[in-house]
Design a protein around this motif. Structure first.
Motif, mmCIF file in Angstrom:
data_model
loop_
_atom_site.group_PDB
_atom_site.id
_atom_site.type_symbol
_atom_site.label_atom_id
_atom_site.label_comp_id
_atom_site.label_asym_id
_atom_site.label_seq_id
_atom_site.Cartn_x
_atom_site.Cartn_y
_atom_site.Cartn_z
ATOM 1 N N GLU A 37 0.796 -1.228 0.000
ATOM 2 C CA GLU A 37 0.000 0.000 0.000
ATOM 3 C C GLU A 37 0.826 1.275 0.000
ATOM 4 N N ARG A 38 2.111 1.151 0.236
ATOM 5 C CA ARG A 38 2.958 2.348 0.342
ATOM 6 C C ARG A 38 4.192 2.197 -0.549
ATOM 7 N N LEU A 39 4.691 3.340 -1.003
ATOM 8 C CA LEU A 39 5.896 3.346 -1.823
ATOM 9 C C LEU A 39 7.077 2.774 -1.049
ATOM 10 N N ALA A 40 7.226 3.153 0.206
ATOM 11 C CA ALA A 40 8.350 2.658 1.008
ATOM 12 C C ALA A 40 8.337 1.138 1.090
ATOM 13 N N HIS A 41 7.151 0.556 1.269
ATOM 14 C CA HIS A 41 7.047 -0.907 1.328
ATOM 15 C C HIS A 41 7.390 -1.516 -0.037
ATOM 16 N N ALA A 42 6.960 -0.854 -1.092
ATOM 17 C CA ALA A 42 7.247 -1.352 -2.447
ATOM 18 C C ALA A 42 8.753 -1.368 -2.710
ATOM 19 N N LEU A 43 9.426 -0.298 -2.339
ATOM 20 C CA LEU A 43 10.868 -0.214 -2.581
ATOM 21 C C LEU A 43 11.607 -1.298 -1.800
ATOM 22 N N ALA A 44 11.143 -1.566 -0.588
ATOM 23 C CA ALA A 44 11.758 -2.637 0.206
ATOM 24 C C ALA A 44 11.523 -3.995 -0.440
ATOM 25 N N ARG A 45 10.318 -4.226 -0.959
ATOM 26 C CA ARG A 45 10.017 -5.515 -1.608
ATOM 27 C C ARG A 45 10.812 -5.681 -2.899
ATOM 28 N N ILE A 46 10.979 -4.589 -3.633
ATOM 29 C CA ILE A 46 11.759 -4.639 -4.874
ATOM 30 C C ILE A 46 13.194 -5.080 -4.578
#
Length: 191
Positions: A41-50
């Motif tokens: 749901e958040r960009l920060a979480h997305a960057l960590a998952r990437i």
């Protein structure tokens, strides 16, 4: 015989649970078992998952709690330039879509106006375009390397030929001098 299409791992960056569910259902209906969707749901979480997991594509909403607009697409594209990015927006704005493409997105979809087939096809095409672009980039880099190596070889050969030419001209001058001295000596002997 057709080879089975591998399961495509998609990172869906969407803060609205309803919209996220619609995308998941659309992909499951269109291509059952062919898309594995991870939602954040958040960009920060997305960057960590990437950074932590392999994905085949990213489907990204531009309006998130911790990022909005083109900055979202820019951040994702900067973190994962080799991953195909498809922007998902709730507003019909072709200019915004084109600008996102200019920042590294492969394509864009408009929420509520994108069918299941369109979402699946857009993701597949984005993945294929990115694969082809990567292959083209690799081929260009390889060609540039080969050209640089061949240029270096030619420059070395040219340098060697110039050095040989200088030595040959010096030798010719020496021989001309010896011939002249020999001719003078032969003329002196006759007198």
């Amino acid at each position: 015989m057709d080879t089975p299409m591998p399961v495509l791992r998609v990172l869906l960056i969407e803060d609205n649970p309803g919209d996220a569910r619609l995308v998941q259902v659309a992909l499951a209906d269109q291509a059952p078992g062919k898309f594995a969707v991870t939602t954040v749901e958040r960009l920060a979480h997305a960057l960590a998952r990437i950074d932590a997991e392999p994905f085949d594509a990213i489907l990204c909403d531009l309006g998130l709690p911790d990022s909005a607009g083109l900055a979202t697409a820019q951040a994702v594209a900067a973190r994962a330039p080799a991953l195909p990015l498809v922007v998902l927006t709730g507003t019909y704005n072709q200019v915004l879509g084109r600008e996102a493409i200019g920042l590294g997105a492969q394509d864009y979809l408009i929420k509520g106006e994108s069918s299941s087939a369109l979402i699946a096809r857009t993701l597949r095409y984005a993945i294929e375009r990115q694969r082809l672009e990567s292959a083209l980039r690799a081929a260009n880099e390889s060609l540039e390397q080969r050209v640089a190596e061949r240029t270096a070889e030619l420059e070395k050969t040219s340098r060697s030929m110039r050095e040989n030419e200088v030595r040959l001209r010096e030798r010719v001058k020496e021989l001309q001098c010896l011939y002249a001295v020999s001719a003078l000596a032969a003329g002196a002997d006759k007198s």
